[in-house]
Design a protein around this motif. Structure first.
Motif, PDB file in Angstrom:
ATOM      1  N   THR A  53      36.429  29.341 -17.090  1.00 43.74           N
ATOM      2  CA  THR A  53      35.192  29.496 -18.126  1.00 43.74           C
ATOM      3  C   THR A  53      34.580  30.766 -18.026  1.00 43.74           C
ATOM      4  N   SER A  54      34.399  31.466 -19.065  1.00 42.90           N
ATOM      5  CA  SER A  54      33.681  32.856 -18.565  1.00 42.90           C
ATOM      6  C   SER A  54      32.101  32.509 -19.097  1.00 42.90           C
ATOM      7  N   TYR A  55      31.402  33.483 -18.416  1.00 40.83           N
ATOM      8  CA  TYR A  55      29.649  33.495 -18.618  1.00 40.83           C
ATOM      9  C   TYR A  55      29.497  34.676 -17.776  1.00 40.83           C
ATOM     10  N   SER A  56      28.254  35.001 -18.361  1.00 42.45           N
ATOM     11  CA  SER A  56      27.639  36.330 -17.985  1.00 42.45           C
ATOM     12  C   SER A  56      26.395  36.136 -17.169  1.00 42.45           C
ATOM     13  N   ALA A  57      26.416  37.073 -16.295  1.00 43.37           N
ATOM     14  CA  ALA A  57      25.111  37.189 -15.361  1.00 43.37           C
ATOM     15  C   ALA A  57      24.719  38.633 -15.201  1.00 43.37           C
ATOM     16  N   THR A  58      23.319  38.704 -15.565  1.00 43.77           N
ATOM     17  CA  THR A  58      22.724  40.282 -15.686  1.00 43.77           C
ATOM     18  C   THR A  58      21.695  40.427 -14.373  1.00 43.77           C
ATOM     19  N   SER A  59      21.636  41.844 -13.938  1.00 53.89           N
ATOM     20  CA  SER A  59      20.790  42.146 -12.829  1.00 53.89           C
ATOM     21  C   SER A  59      21.106  41.292 -11.593  1.00 53.89           C
ATOM     22  N   VAL A  60      22.439  41.514 -11.436  1.00 56.60           N
ATOM     23  CA  VAL A  60      22.812  40.935 -10.049  1.00 56.60           C
ATOM     24  C   VAL A  60      22.960  41.803  -9.022  1.00 56.60           C
ATOM     25  N   PRO A  61      22.261  41.552  -7.924  1.00 55.28           N
ATOM     26  CA  PRO A  61      22.270  42.503  -6.718  1.00 55.28           C
ATOM     27  C   PRO A  61      23.553  42.624  -6.238  1.00 55.28           C
ATOM     28  N   LEU A  62      24.194  43.606  -5.815  1.00 52.91           N
ATOM     29  CA  LEU A  62      25.483  43.961  -5.359  1.00 52.91           C
ATOM     30  C   LEU A  62      25.540  44.443  -3.854  1.00 52.91           C
ATOM     31  N   LEU A  63      25.868  43.622  -3.045  1.00 49.80           N
ATOM     32  CA  LEU A  63      25.591  43.933  -1.560  1.00 49.80           C
ATOM     33  C   LEU A  63      26.537  44.836  -1.177  1.00 49.80           C
ATOM     34  N   GLN A  64      26.249  45.687  -0.182  1.00 55.07           N
ATOM     35  CA  GLN A  64      27.023  46.971   0.219  1.00 55.07           C
ATOM     36  C   GLN A  64      27.123  46.840   1.818  1.00 55.07           C
ATOM     37  N   GLY A  65      28.069  47.401   2.148  1.00 53.81           N
ATOM     38  CA  GLY A  65      28.546  47.436   3.736  1.00 53.81           C
ATOM     39  C   GLY A  65      28.294  46.116   4.370  1.00 53.81           C
ATOM     40  N   ASP A  66      27.533  46.160   5.480  1.00 56.01           N
ATOM     41  CA  ASP A  66      27.436  44.673   5.988  1.00 56.01           C
ATOM     42  C   ASP A  66      26.169  44.043   5.784  1.00 56.01           C
ATOM     43  N   GLU A  67      25.637  44.333   4.806  1.00 56.04           N
ATOM     44  CA  GLU A  67      24.311  43.627   4.290  1.00 56.04           C
ATOM     45  C   GLU A  67      24.756  42.022   4.136  1.00 56.04           C
ATOM     46  N   ALA A  68      23.769  41.403   4.737  1.00 54.59           N
ATOM     47  CA  ALA A  68      23.747  40.079   4.566  1.00 54.59           C
ATOM     48  C   ALA A  68      23.129  39.410   3.322  1.00 54.59           C
ATOM     49  N   PRO A  69      23.927  38.221   3.046  1.00 55.90           N
ATOM     50  CA  PRO A  69      23.528  37.559   1.728  1.00 55.90           C
ATOM     51  C   PRO A  69      22.333  37.194   1.659  1.00 55.90           C
ATOM     52  N   PRO A  70      21.473  36.875   0.439  1.00 52.69           N
ATOM     53  CA  PRO A  70      20.247  36.355   0.727  1.00 52.69           C
ATOM     54  C   PRO A  70      20.407  34.894   1.010  1.00 52.69           C
ATOM     55  N   THR A  71      19.189  34.551   1.808  1.00 52.54           N
ATOM     56  CA  THR A  71      18.975  33.409   2.397  1.00 52.54           C
ATOM     57  C   THR A  71      18.115  32.295   1.735  1.00 52.54           C
ATOM     58  N   ASP A  72      17.587  32.731   0.465  1.00 51.22           N
ATOM     59  CA  ASP A  72      17.048  32.020  -0.478  1.00 51.22           C
ATOM     60  C   ASP A  72      17.795  31.207  -1.587  1.00 51.22           C
ATOM     61  N   GLY A  73      19.046  31.345  -1.412  1.00 50.86           N
ATOM     62  CA  GLY A  73      20.099  31.019  -2.319  1.00 50.86           C
ATOM     63  C   GLY A  73      20.306  31.572  -3.781  1.00 50.86           C
ATOM     64  N   THR A  74      19.626  32.602  -4.066  1.00 45.31           N
ATOM     65  CA  THR A  74      19.716  33.408  -5.068  1.00 45.31           C
ATOM     66  C   THR A  74      21.165  33.923  -5.419  1.00 45.31           C
ATOM     67  N   ALA A  75      21.499  33.976  -6.628  1.00 47.62           N
ATOM     68  CA  ALA A  75      22.741  34.831  -6.924  1.00 47.62           C
ATOM     69  C   ALA A  75      22.881  36.382  -6.402  1.00 47.62           C
ATOM     70  N   TYR A  76      24.225  36.662  -5.991  1.00 46.46           N
ATOM     71  CA  TYR A  76      24.488  37.991  -5.648  1.00 46.46           C
ATOM     72  C   TYR A  76      26.082  38.244  -5.761  1.00 46.46           C
ATOM     73  N   ALA A  77      26.268  39.516  -5.736  1.00 47.18           N
ATOM     74  CA  ALA A  77      27.746  39.949  -6.158  1.00 47.18           C
ATOM     75  C   ALA A  77      28.203  40.549  -4.667  1.00 47.18           C
ATOM     76  N   GLU A  78      29.325  40.586  -4.183  1.00 48.74           N
ATOM     77  CA  GLU A  78      29.784  41.352  -3.107  1.00 48.74           C
ATOM     78  C   GLU A  78      31.273  41.996  -3.372  1.00 48.74           C
ATOM     79  N   TRP A  79      31.768  43.015  -2.709  1.00 52.93           N
ATOM     80  CA  TRP A  79      33.008  43.585  -2.869  1.00 52.93           C
ATOM     81  C   TRP A  79      33.863  42.322  -2.066  1.00 52.93           C
ATOM     82  N   MET A  80      35.125  42.642  -2.460  1.00 52.84           N
ATOM     83  CA  MET A  80      36.243  41.554  -1.929  1.00 52.84           C
ATOM     84  C   MET A  80      36.613  42.261  -0.376  1.00 52.84           C
ATOM     85  N   PRO A  81      36.853  41.482   0.615  1.00 56.37           N
ATOM     86  CA  PRO A  81      37.347  41.982   1.982  1.00 56.37           C
ATOM     87  C   PRO A  81      38.431  43.358   1.682  1.00 56.37           C
ATOM     88  N   PHE A  82      39.332  42.974   0.866  1.00 55.22           N
ATOM     89  CA  PHE A  82      40.457  44.307   1.017  1.00 55.22           C
ATOM     90  C   PHE A  82      39.700  45.422   0.590  1.00 55.22           C
TER      91      PHE A  82
END
Length: 166
Positions: A53-82
């Motif tokens: 099911t599709s949905y939208s998400a706006t103003s999502v932080p995109l992690l770059q490199g080796d940045e750690a995900p947020p520890t407070d449980g907020t939404a984020y996006a990251e690049w896939m391993p490949f």
């Protein structure tokens, strides 16, 4: 991948979206397409949950490199391993190309320096020859050209045996 060599987001690229912890009980990332790029680290997404099911998400932080995900449980996006692996390979290739280009530029600089040294030496030799007297007078009428090719015909360059009055 170094922080200075981040992956630039662009519309249509696929990322993993991690919704806020309370909206994603199974913890798996959702597939998402970048719908809009606000900056290198902030994007809007068209995402798909575990049921497709599709949905939208706006103003999502995109992690770059080796940045750690947020520890407070907020939404984020990251690049896939490949994608991260491809970016690292690209960084390595780019570094190799930079190294080869640097070596080539040094080689060209060395050749120019050698050519300049050679020309400087040759010009000094020519200047040394030109600094010598171009003509030497021996006696009353004998003239000897020294070190410079004469543009005069040979019969004019040699002293004449004729009397000067004729």
């Amino acid at each position: 991948m170094s922080d200075s060599n981040i992956i630039l987001p662009s519309i249509g690229r696929v990322v993993w979206f991690h919704p806020a912890a309370q909206a994603n009980p199974n913890g798996q990332p959702h597939a998402a397409l970048i719908a809009y790029v606000q900056s290198e680290r902030l994007i809007n997404l068209a995402a798909f949950d575990e049921n497709g099911t599709s949905y939208s998400a706006t103003s999502v932080p995109l992690l770059q490199g080796d940045e750690a995900p947020p520890t407070d449980g907020t939404a984020y996006a990251e690049w896939m391993p490949f994608q991260k692996g491809q970016a690292a390979k690209t960084d390595n290739v780019a570094a190799g190309v930079r190294d080869r280009l640097d070596a080539f530029e040094k080689s060209v600089d060395d050749r120019f320096r050698q050519t300049g040294d050679f020309l400087t030496k040759k010009f000094a030799e020519v200047d040394g020859k030109l600094a010598q007297p171009a003509v030497t007078v021996t006696g009353d009428t004998a003239v000897e050209l020294v070190g410079v090719p004469s543009p005069m015909p040979a019969e004019l360059a040699q002293p004449s045996a004729q009397p000067s009055g004729q």
